[in-house]
Design an enzyme around this catalytic site. Structure first.
Site, short mmCIF file in Angstrom:
data_model
loop_
_atom_site.label_atom_id
_atom_site.label_comp_id
_atom_site.label_asym_id
_atom_site.label_seq_id
_atom_site.Cartn_x
_atom_site.Cartn_y
_atom_site.Cartn_z
N HIS A 124 0.83 -1.21 0.00
CA HIS A 124 0.00 0.00 0.00
C HIS A 124 0.86 1.26 0.00
O HIS A 124 1.90 1.33 0.65
CB HIS A 124 -1.03 0.01 1.13
CG HIS A 124 -0.51 -0.03 2.53
ND1 HIS A 124 0.06 1.05 3.15
CD2 HIS A 124 -0.51 -1.03 3.45
CE1 HIS A 124 0.38 0.72 4.40
NE2 HIS A 124 0.06 -0.54 4.59
N GLU A 126 0.60 5.56 0.33
CA GLU A 126 -0.25 6.54 1.00
C GLU A 126 0.03 7.95 0.52
O GLU A 126 0.98 8.20 -0.24
CB GLU A 126 -0.03 6.46 2.51
CG GLU A 126 1.36 6.89 2.93
CD GLU A 126 1.70 6.48 4.36
OE1 GLU A 126 2.13 7.36 5.13
OE2 GLU A 126 1.52 5.29 4.70
N CYS A 134 2.75 7.44 11.93
CA CYS A 134 1.74 6.41 12.06
C CYS A 134 0.35 6.99 11.80
O CYS A 134 0.04 8.11 12.23
CB CYS A 134 1.79 5.80 13.46
SG CYS A 134 0.39 4.73 13.85
N ARG A 177 -3.87 3.99 -0.21
CA ARG A 177 -4.23 4.41 1.15
C ARG A 177 -4.26 5.93 1.22
O ARG A 177 -3.33 6.60 0.78
CB ARG A 177 -3.21 3.87 2.15
CG ARG A 177 -3.26 4.57 3.50
CD ARG A 177 -2.25 4.00 4.47
NE ARG A 177 -1.93 4.94 5.55
CZ ARG A 177 -1.20 4.64 6.62
NH1 ARG A 177 -0.70 3.43 6.76
NH2 ARG A 177 -0.95 5.57 7.53
N GLU A 207 -7.63 5.29 5.78
CA GLU A 207 -6.98 5.19 7.08
C GLU A 207 -7.73 6.01 8.11
O GLU A 207 -8.14 7.15 7.87
CB GLU A 207 -5.53 5.68 6.99
CG GLU A 207 -4.78 5.72 8.32
CD GLU A 207 -4.57 4.36 8.96
OE1 GLU A 207 -5.55 3.60 9.09
OE2 GLU A 207 -3.44 4.07 9.35
#
Length: 315
Positions: A124, A126, A134, A177, A207
């Protein structure tokens, strides 16, 4: 295996990516993946019989560098770790975190090709800035939508090039993501995922949804495109069981912290006991041989026997 890349029955072997695609498109099924980060945690998950594993970036940063998940790991750190985990059992696909791709389009292309070469089934990408954090921490920043989609396009082109060279062996499942929910709101996050799917991503990954209704909406919007749920205990997303996630519409569910948090707790208890008493109580049946058996001792012994060796006959 014959020289033409086919098996004895004339069929090409199923790749890790092909097995992952089958799991993602099974009717009335959700694939639950434990978060692993090294050989030991991967072996434990494989022994438990999971159909798919997930390599956590946070766990990789912590285990390889002793650092928090703040964008400090490099592509080489991640790709090397992912290839090692994927090699432990080629029949069990591995999904691996690839963060932001570790740079611009050229670097993203290199990342995707490295993951494919390492036998990773899915990754994935992002839309956080390169100095990321995180997904369940506050204060995240995301790049603009066009930059995010350019990352997805770069990944798709890299996969196309690998497929051209390697056929099915050049495939990988691309998971888009977005972390834009926290920074830009729900509608912007959905729009980013829609653009990413249109650019060639295979799976949508929102997310940090903060309620079950957001979970249901994203799954309904993208069906039949698979949607991934990231389940982090103590994070911003409400806790769902595998069945609850399936009912909401998710096709894959990752638990990146399950091993890391367990190690933190159990190892903390053991070293506290050692510090306090000078001794460690081990569970019955625990021995060096038991541990090495988990790590593939019997397979090593059998290989040595097959080539006529006797080095481990008395192990």
């Amino acid at each position: 295996m014959y020289g033409n890349g086919k098996t004895a029955n004339g069929l090409a072997p199923r790749t890790a990516a092909a097995r992952l695609r089958e799991l993602l498109h099974q009717d009335d099924h959700i694939t639950v993946c434990p978060g692993v980060y090294d050989g030991i945690t991967a072996r434990i998950a494989l022994q438990a019989g999971f159909d798919c594993l997930y390599m956590t970036g946070a766990g990789t940063a912590a285990s390889r560098l002793g650092m928090p998940d703040l964008g400090v790991v490099t592509m080489n750190d991640m790709a090397t770790n992912a290839a090692m985990i994927a090699s432990l059992d080629r029949t069990v696909p591995l999904i691996a975190d690839a963060d932001t791709g570790y740079g611009g389009p050229l670097m993203i292309s290199r990342t995707v090709k490295s993951y494919i070469a390492g036998g990773v089934a899915g990754l994935h990408l992002e839309d956080q800035v390169v100095s990321k954090r995180c997904g369940h921490l506050l204060g995240k920043e995301v790049v603009d939508q066009e930059t995010f989609i350019s990352r997805i396009r770069a990944a798709v082109i890299a996969r196309e090039e690998m497929r051209k060279d390697l056929g099915d062996a050049g495939d990988i499942v691309l998971i888009a993501r977005t972390d834009a929910l926290q920074a830009n709101g729900f509608e912007d996050a959905l729009q980013r995922l829609q653009e990413a799917i249109e650019a060639g991503a295979d799976v949508a990954f929102l997310e940090g949804p903060t309620n079950v209704e957001q979970c249901r909406i994203v799954c309904q919007k993208f069906a039949p495109i698979p949607v991934l749920l990231n389940m982090v205990p103590g994070g911003v997303t409400p806790t769902l069981t595998g069945n609850e996630a399936k009912e909401a519409g998710f096709k894959v569910m990752i638990h990146p912290g399950c091993m890391s948090f367990a190690v933190q707790q159990s190892c903390g208890e053991v070293v506290s006991e050692l510090k306090k008493t000078g001794a460690v109580k081990t569970p019955p049946g625990t021995s060096p041989r038991d541990f090495f058996t988990l790590c593939g001792l019997q397979e090593c012994i059998e290989l040595d026997k097959r080539v006529g060796g006797k080095a481990y006959s008395s192990v």
